[in-house]
Every structure is written in structure tokens, then in C-alpha cells.
Design an enzyme around this catalytic site. Sequence first.
Site, PDB file in Angstrom:
ATOM      1  N   VAL A 139      39.816  51.702 -42.802  1.00 19.44           N
ATOM      2  CA  VAL A 139      38.790  52.670 -42.205  1.00 19.44           C
ATOM      3  C   VAL A 139      37.562  52.684 -43.004  1.00 19.44           C
ATOM      4  O   VAL A 139      37.473  52.361 -44.167  1.00 19.44           O
ATOM      5  CB  VAL A 139      39.354  53.838 -41.705  1.00 19.44           C
ATOM      6  CG1 VAL A 139      40.498  53.871 -40.694  1.00 19.44           C
ATOM      7  CG2 VAL A 139      40.040  54.520 -43.136  1.00 19.44           C
ATOM      8  N   CYS A 140      36.511  53.062 -42.465  1.00 20.66           N
ATOM      9  CA  CYS A 140      35.160  52.773 -43.187  1.00 20.66           C
ATOM     10  C   CYS A 140      33.937  53.612 -42.760  1.00 20.66           C
ATOM     11  O   CYS A 140      33.957  54.062 -41.441  1.00 20.66           O
ATOM     12  CB  CYS A 140      34.638  51.382 -43.454  1.00 20.66           C
ATOM     13  SG  CYS A 140      35.879  50.377 -43.867  1.00 20.66           S
ATOM     14  N   THR A 141      33.047  53.711 -43.375  1.00 19.31           N
ATOM     15  CA  THR A 141      31.676  54.047 -42.951  1.00 19.31           C
ATOM     16  C   THR A 141      30.722  53.016 -43.239  1.00 19.31           C
ATOM     17  O   THR A 141      30.422  52.351 -44.411  1.00 19.31           O
ATOM     18  CB  THR A 141      31.066  55.353 -43.553  1.00 19.31           C
ATOM     19  OG1 THR A 141      32.246  56.170 -43.099  1.00 19.31           O
ATOM     20  CG2 THR A 141      29.899  55.766 -42.896  1.00 19.31           C
ATOM     21  N   ARG A 330      34.029  61.671 -39.566  1.00 20.99           N
ATOM     22  CA  ARG A 330      32.982  61.275 -40.606  1.00 20.99           C
ATOM     23  C   ARG A 330      31.607  61.080 -40.181  1.00 20.99           C
ATOM     24  O   ARG A 330      30.593  60.950 -41.016  1.00 20.99           O
ATOM     25  CB  ARG A 330      33.668  60.113 -41.428  1.00 20.99           C
ATOM     26  CG  ARG A 330      34.738  60.617 -42.233  1.00 20.99           C
ATOM     27  CD  ARG A 330      35.567  59.273 -42.921  1.00 20.99           C
ATOM     28  NE  ARG A 330      36.418  58.793 -41.725  1.00 20.99           N
ATOM     29  CZ  ARG A 330      36.224  57.448 -41.194  1.00 20.99           C
ATOM     30  NH1 ARG A 330      35.266  56.510 -41.808  1.00 20.99           N
ATOM     31  NH2 ARG A 330      36.816  56.797 -40.205  1.00 20.99           N
TER      32      ARG A 330
END
Length: 392
Positions: A139-141, A330
Site C-alpha cells: 500500500v502506498c502514496t 490517506r
Amino acid sequence: MNSTCLFYAFWTLAVLLTTCQHGNAEECKSGMYPPQGSTFKGVVPWYTVNLDENPVNRWDAVVKERKNELAAMVQAIKDLANNLFPSGKLMLLVDDVLPLMLDTLPYPFNQEILGISLASGVPVGEILLFNIFYEVFTVCTSVVAEDANGTLYHARNLDFGLLMGWNHKNHSWTLTDELKPLAVNLDFKRNNVTVFKSTNFAGYVGMLTGVKPNMFTLTMNERFNIDGGYIGILEWIMGKRDGMWMGFLTRTVLENATSYEDAKSRLSLTKLLAPAYFILGGNQTGQGCVITRTRLIALDVYEIKLKLGRWYVLETNYDHWDKPFILDDRRTPAMRCMNKTTQANISPKTLYDVLSTRPVLNKLTTYTTLMEVSTGSLESYLRDCPDPCSPW
Ligand SMILES: *[C@@H]1O[C@H](CO)[C@@H](O)[C@H](O)[C@H]1NC(C)=O
Ligand SMILES: *[C@@H]1O[C@H](CO)[C@@H](O)[C@H](O)[C@H]1NC(C)=O
Ligand SMILES: *[C@@H]1O[C@H](CO)[C@@H](O)[C@H](O)[C@H]1NC(C)=O
Ligand SMILES: *[C@@H]1O[C@H](CO)[C@@H](O)[C@H](O)[C@H]1NC(C)=O
Ligand SMILES: *[C@@H]1O[C@H](CO)[C@@H](O)[C@H](O)[C@H]1NC(C)=O
């Protein structure tokens, strides 16, 4: 899973949801760069990978220096697997059946994985498992932004290890902790010239983050879907092998694509094993997009549009036209901080501030990378997120 296991899983989830509450809604950070303080754990070291070398040997230098950390990581995965399936049958499967899969993988990735196993002494099935992990658990941005002069920047947090063993004593994720010492910056060269650079984990042959100097920048984020990575990998094992491994596609694109448009079309059209988001930046004004992929096709390509006031595109792990999952938003805090920064003030320094704001920064965040295509620069920093901090 038996009922004790299920009970334990729900209990862990409940603890996490309670912990989650204090992490949210931090004020946008400023002045975090150059990296310092309690959220900065160290710089990521550089290595060269020579693409002219035989694939079986090209990872030797990286793996020899990191083999203890790689062995510790694989052991942590095995411990977690054995906790979930106490019979030990899962790991038997990994050691007996996965090695048979090696020959079904495309060249040169099969040879590289074999070489990593030989250089580290970790069984080949376990190196393969490590490589499969990223297809399903990241999972990331990621964000691509254009400044007032038309310079493009691309930045990302790599968050990894969700639901993979929560350490109650110091509030950290087991696999996230194990992964940080494996982070490496790689300079891939051919004929002694840089082809692309990447932030990676020693032992993994695909690419999650990279820059091809003067041409494009690329990151990959996980896209959760019913028709997800597990199914694609199962199909691969069963012999249906027309899809490409996500990490192999990003690697191939970084190695071989010759322009932003070429990269965009390869990332949009190649059939995949798992759904994904590809975040791509180019070398000219307006060239930045988020490609939302199903296993078959690009569902949507969302681009920078200066005329509409859209000077950046930002992706976490939800389709941009849908609201993010309520317990994992997020996106809103990241966009709030991007908007607050404004296009006039965007730079690698202020992008680092955005990516340092909780919960964009969270307990899963392993590293932050800042890239600029026109200089070919790539900087990566290991991260920590001391309490109060959201577990994801
Ligand atoms: C844009 O370019 C001008 C002239 O080179 C420079 O003074 C200015 O700092 C640049 N602005 C940004 C946001 O990089
Ligand atoms: C938490 O504790 C484990 C082992 O007890 C250690 O390996 C890990 O580095 C710690 N994590 C943090 C973020 O302090
Ligand atoms: C490779 O390039 C570097 C500088 O970019 C140079 O110092 C070095 O001698 C070159 N090596 C070979 C084998 O050509
Ligand atoms: C951008 O990429 C294209 C395609 O590779 C290349 O022809 C062009 O020179 C690049 N432009 C800049 C400013 O680097
Ligand atoms: C940020 O700005 C964009 C464009 O003006 C807007 O669509 C979006 O709702 C804003 N998001 C937040 C969280 O402020």
C-alpha cells in the site's frame, strides 16, 4: 484457519482500529527537509547493477552484502506462515512446489532469482515467495507534480507489511521492520551508462519505484480488487500464463521504453497478473498520469491538466473517482497538504513535507523517494513513525 486463529485475527484488528484513532488528522508538516529527527531512520545506500553481466551473477554484489538481512526477512515470513498454518504444510509447499515455478518465469527474471538464491544461500522457493509478496501486499502514496516553471517531480511513500504480524511491545509491523535494512538504491547500467535508477529491496527483481533520466519516472501502487493478485498467481501455477507479473512489467518498461508515451502505452495495454495503479511522470509540461489497471486493460487514465487547475495527480490505493475506504483515508490529508503548499512552492523539499505528514506517513512506511526527471535524480530516505501514529 481454525477458530482460535480467527479469534486472534479479529482481536488484532480491534486493537489496530483503536490505535488508529490517534494517528489521524495531523497538521501539514513543514521544514522536514533535509531529513532529520525521529521520523528519519537513515539514507538508503547505492549499488550498481550491470545489465551487461550474466543475469545469474548481476545481483551478486547487492546480495552478498545483504544476505543476513534477506535471510532474516525470509525467516520472518516463514514464522508468520507457520503461525497461520501451524502444520508447516505451507512452507513445505513453498520449498517443494515453488521451485518448479522458476522455469515458467520469463528470462532474465528466472536466472536473476536463481542467482539471488545461490548468492544468499536462501532456498530458491523462498526467494520466489519474497518476489511474489510485492504483487499482493503493497500500500502506498505516489504523487507527480508540476511546478510553475514546468519542472516535473515525482515522489512516493512505500508502505509495506499490512496485517503481517503486529508487535505489541513497540507498536510496529514485523515485516516493515525487517524490510527497512533491505532497502537499496540501484543504478542500472549498460555499456557503463545509466539506463535507469530505482529504489528497491535486495532480493526483489521487479521494480516499484524508478526514474529513467530525461524521459520518465514511474511508481506502482497496489489496487485491491476481488479479481486480485492471488487469482492471477493461482492461474499462473495452474498453467494459464498469458498475464505479465506486475514487477516484471515495471522493470521492462524502465529498461526498454523509449519515451513517456511509449511507457504509458505499455503500462496501459499489457495484460497483467494483478490489478494495479501505475503513476507515471514525463519530461514535459502536462506529462503526469495515474493509470488505473484491471488485469486486462486500463480502466482510466487520470492526467495533469493545468487548464483545469490540476497541477498534480496523487494516488493512494483507491480509484480516484471513488471515496477512499473510511478507515484508510490517506488521500484527503495528502491532497489537503498539496493544496496548502500550492504550485508556486512545490519542490522535492515540500513534497517531503507532504509525505512526512501523518497518516500519509504511517507505521507501514518503509521509505520516501523523491525524483526529478530532468536531472535524473533519485533520493531515498528510510522512515520511522513514532507514536502517536496510525498503523496504516
Ligand atoms: C523558475 O525559474 C526561474 C528562472 O530560472 C527561477 O528564478 C525560479 O526560482 C524558478 N521557480 C521555481 C518554482 O522553480
Ligand atoms: C520493535 O521490536 C523489534 C523486536 O523486538 C525490533 O526488531 C524492531 O526493530 C522494533 N521496531 C521499532 C520501530 O522500534
Ligand atoms: C565508466 O564511467 C565512469 C564515469 O562515468 C569512468 O570513470 C569509468 O572509467 C568507466 N568505466 C569503464 C570500464 O569504462
Ligand atoms: C523527452 O523525451 C523525449 C523522448 O525520449 C526526448 O526525445 C526529448 O529529448 C526529452 N526532452 C527533454 C527536455 O529531455
Ligand atoms: C485540493 O484541490 C483540488 C483542486 O482545486 C480540489 O478538487 C480538492 O477537493 C482539494 N482537496 C482538498 C483535500 O483540499
